[in-house]
Design an enzyme around this catalytic site. Structure first.
Site, PDB file in Angstrom:
ATOM      1  N   ASP A 136       5.977   1.739   6.949  1.00 40.97           N
ATOM      2  CA  ASP A 136       4.687   1.083   6.686  1.00 40.97           C
ATOM      3  C   ASP A 136       3.910   1.963   5.700  1.00 40.97           C
ATOM      4  OD1 ASP A 136       2.178  -0.049   6.762  1.00 40.97           O
ATOM      5  OD2 ASP A 136       1.830   0.301   8.888  1.00 40.97           O
ATOM      6  N   GLU A 186      -5.280   1.496   2.473  1.00 41.52           N
ATOM      7  CA  GLU A 186      -5.171   0.350   3.384  1.00 41.52           C
ATOM      8  C   GLU A 186      -5.374   0.789   4.828  1.00 41.52           C
ATOM      9  OE1 GLU A 186      -3.229  -2.832   5.868  1.00 41.52           O
ATOM     10  OE2 GLU A 186      -2.836  -0.713   5.825  1.00 41.52           O
ATOM     11  N   GLU A 187      -4.744   1.909   5.184  1.00 47.27           N
ATOM     12  CA  GLU A 187      -4.803   2.351   6.584  1.00 47.27           C
ATOM     13  C   GLU A 187      -6.188   2.880   6.957  1.00 47.27           C
ATOM     14  OE1 GLU A 187      -2.515   1.645   8.509  1.00 47.27           O
ATOM     15  OE2 GLU A 187      -0.582   1.718   7.482  1.00 47.27           O
ATOM     16  N   ASP A 203       3.911  -6.119   3.621  1.00 46.71           N
ATOM     17  CA  ASP A 203       3.615  -5.076   4.610  1.00 46.71           C
ATOM     18  C   ASP A 203       4.505  -5.309   5.838  1.00 46.71           C
ATOM     19  OD1 ASP A 203       2.370  -2.890   5.833  1.00 46.71           O
ATOM     20  OD2 ASP A 203       0.368  -3.519   5.239  1.00 46.71           O
ATOM     21  N   HIS A 208       0.820  -1.230   0.000  1.00 53.55           N
ATOM     22  CA  HIS A 208       0.000   0.000   0.000  1.00 53.55           C
ATOM     23  C   HIS A 208       0.844   1.266   0.000  1.00 53.55           C
ATOM     24  CE1 HIS A 208       0.160   0.949   4.408  1.00 53.55           C
ATOM     25  NE2 HIS A 208       0.219  -0.360   4.576  1.00 53.55           N
ATOM     26  N   HIS A 260       3.442   2.611  13.437  1.00 56.48           N
ATOM     27  CA  HIS A 260       2.496   3.729  13.429  1.00 56.48           C
ATOM     28  C   HIS A 260       2.964   4.948  14.218  1.00 56.48           C
ATOM     29  CE1 HIS A 260      -1.300   1.588  11.671  1.00 56.48           C
ATOM     30  NE2 HIS A 260      -0.188   1.325  11.004  1.00 56.48           N
TER      31      HIS A 260
HETATM   32 ZN   LIG Z   1       0.785  -1.351   6.396  1.00 48.38          ZN
END
Ligand SMILES: [Zn+2]
Length: 361
Positions: free
Chosen positions: A177, A209-210, A232, A63, A326
Site C-alpha cells: 500500500d 495520502e496516508e 490502491d 500514492h 497497514h
Molecule cells: Zn493506500
C-alpha cells in the site's frame, strides 16, 4: 513486475518525506518520452498527450507515501517517543524493527521496545499498548547523543523496509500500500510510450495520502481531468478472520471499488461513477480478466476529495486485494497487479469521445 515492486517497497517514504520515491518515480517516468513534472508538494506527473482532440482528460494516480511515525520527544535516556503518522495499528508494534531519518536524509536502524516477556504480568500479556506507552530504541544513551546524530523532535520513522516472496505468486512487505499502485503506474507509462492514447493521460504519483488524503487534489486542480482513476489496495476476503466478508481474494484478479466510506471523523468516501464502472466491468469481461466487486466501510482514499474538484470529476477507485493492511507484512498477489495493469491499459486505449462523463445525459 516482481523486481520493480521489490525495488519500490524497499524505499522508505513516510507521508511528507517522500523524497526518495519522488526521485524514483521522476526517473522512471522520464524513461518513457513523456513530459514529467513535480509540483510544489511533491506529486510526480507524467503527461501523455492524446492523439485525438475533443476527448476527455484522464488522470490515473497512486500514492507514493506510506504510514510511519513522527518523533514527539527525545527522552534524556536516549529513547524516542513517537506519534502515529497515518493508520498505524498499535497491536503489531512491540518488537518491530524501524528506520529513523536524520536531518541529513540518512536512515538509521532502531527497534520498538517491549517489556521483557519474563516479567510481563498476566494482566498485560493480552493487551495492546497505546502509542504513548511505546518507545523506539536506537542504541544511544543520552538525548545529546541522539541530537548529535541529527535525530530530533519531528523527524519521521518507518517500519524497516522488507520484501519477501511467499509460495508462488504472493509477495509480502512493508508498503504494498501503495507501491503496488506505483508499479502499475510505471507499467502503464511504458505501455503509453509504446502506444500513444487517443485521450490526454496524466499518470500521477501522489504524496500524503496516508496523512491527510489530499495530496492528489493538487494534481487534479492543476491538470483538470474529466475522469480520475485511483489505484490502491482493497481488503482481501480470504484470511481466516475476514472469510466470507468480501468477494476479493488473492489471485482472484483486481478489484473494482463500488463504494467506500470512512465515518470516524472523516465522513467521506467514493461511490463509483456508474458509467465508468460499467465500462471497466465490460472491458474486463471482454479481456477475460476476472474482476472482483468491492464495497466497504472503513476504507477511504484521496479520491473522496479528488471527485469534488473543479466542476466535479467522474471517478472510480480500482484496487488490488491485500491482506494484513497497514502491518509490515502486507500481502498481495503479483498476478492481480499484472491483471490490473492489463485492464487499465486496454480500458484507456479503447476510450473515446462517445463516453458520457455526466451521470445524466
Ligand atoms: Zn493506500
Amino acid at each position: 513486475m516482481v523486481d520493480l515492486l521489490k525495488e519500490l517497497t524497499l524505499i522508505p517514504s513516510p507521508s511528507g518525506y517522500e523524497d526518495e520515491m519522488v526521485r524514483f518515480m521522476y526517473n522512471a517516468f522520464s524513461g518513457f518520452g513523456c513530459k514529467v513534472s513535480i509540483d510544489r508538494v511533491g506529486n510526480v506527473a507524467a503527461h501523455f498527450p492524446g492523439t485525438k482532440k475533443e476527448t476527455p482528460r484522464l488522470m490515473i494516480f497512486a500514492h507514493m507515501d506510506q504510514i510511519g511515525f513522527i518523533i514527539r520527544q527525545v527522552e534524556s535516556s536516549g529513547f524516542l517517543r513517537v506519534e502515529r503518522l497515518g493508520g498505524i495499528p498499535e497491536k503489531v508494534l512491540p518488537g518491530l524493527k524501524v528506520l529513523v531519518r536524520t536531518d541529513d536524509f540518512k536512515w538509521l536502524p532502531g527497534v520498538i521496545g517491549s517489556k521483557s516477556h519474563h516479567v510481563t504480568p498476566a494482566t498485560e500479556k493480552y493487551v495492546a499498548a497505546a502509542i504513548d506507552q511505546l518507545y523506539i530504541d536506537i542504541g544511544l544513551k543520552t538525548r545529546e547523543e541522539v541530537i548529535q546524530k541529527g535525530i530530533n523532535i519531528g523527524n519521521p520513522c518507518v517500519y524497516m523496509p522488507s520484501f519477501e516472496q511467499l509460495g508462488n505468486s504472493i509477495v509480502s512487505g512493508t508498503s504494498m500500500d501503495d507501491r503496488g499502485g506505483c508499479a502499475v503506474l510505471i507499467a502503464l507509462a511504458e505501455a503509453l510510450h509504446q502506444s500513444p492514447p487517443a485521450l490526454d493521460v496524466f499518470l500521477t504519483a501522489t504524496v500524503q495520502e496516508e496523512f491527510n488524503l489530499r495530496g492528489a487534489i493538487i494534481s487534479a486542480q492543476h491538470f483538470k481531468p474529466d475522469i480520475a482513476i485511483g489505484i490502491d489496495v482493497c481488503l482481501s476476503g480470504d484470511t481466516p478472520d475476514l472469510a466470507g466478508q468480501y468477494a476479493t481474494h488473492l489471485g482472484g484478479g483486481p478489484g473494482i471499488s463500488m463504494y467506500n466510506f470512512h465515518g470516524r471523523g472523516t465522513l467521506n468516501g467514493c461511490i463509483a461513477h456508474p458509467g465508468l464502472a460499467q465500462r471497466i466491468i465490460y472491458t474486463a469481461a471482454q479481456e477475460n480478466i476476472s474482476l472482483s466487486r468491492f464495497s466497504s466501510q472503513g476504507i477511504i482514499t484521496d479520491m473522496a476529495y479528488v471527485q469534488l474538484q473543479n466542476e466535479g470529476i467522474a471517478t472510480i477507485d480500482m484496487c488490488f486485494p491485500t491482506r494484513y493492511t497497514h502491518t509490515p507484512v502486507e500481502c498481495c498477489d503479483i498476478r492481480d497487479l499484472d491483471s490490473l495493469f492489463r485492464l487499465l491499459n486496454v480500458f484507456l486505449h479503447q476510450f473515446d469521445e462517445t463516453f458520457c462523463i455526466n451521470r445524466f445525459s
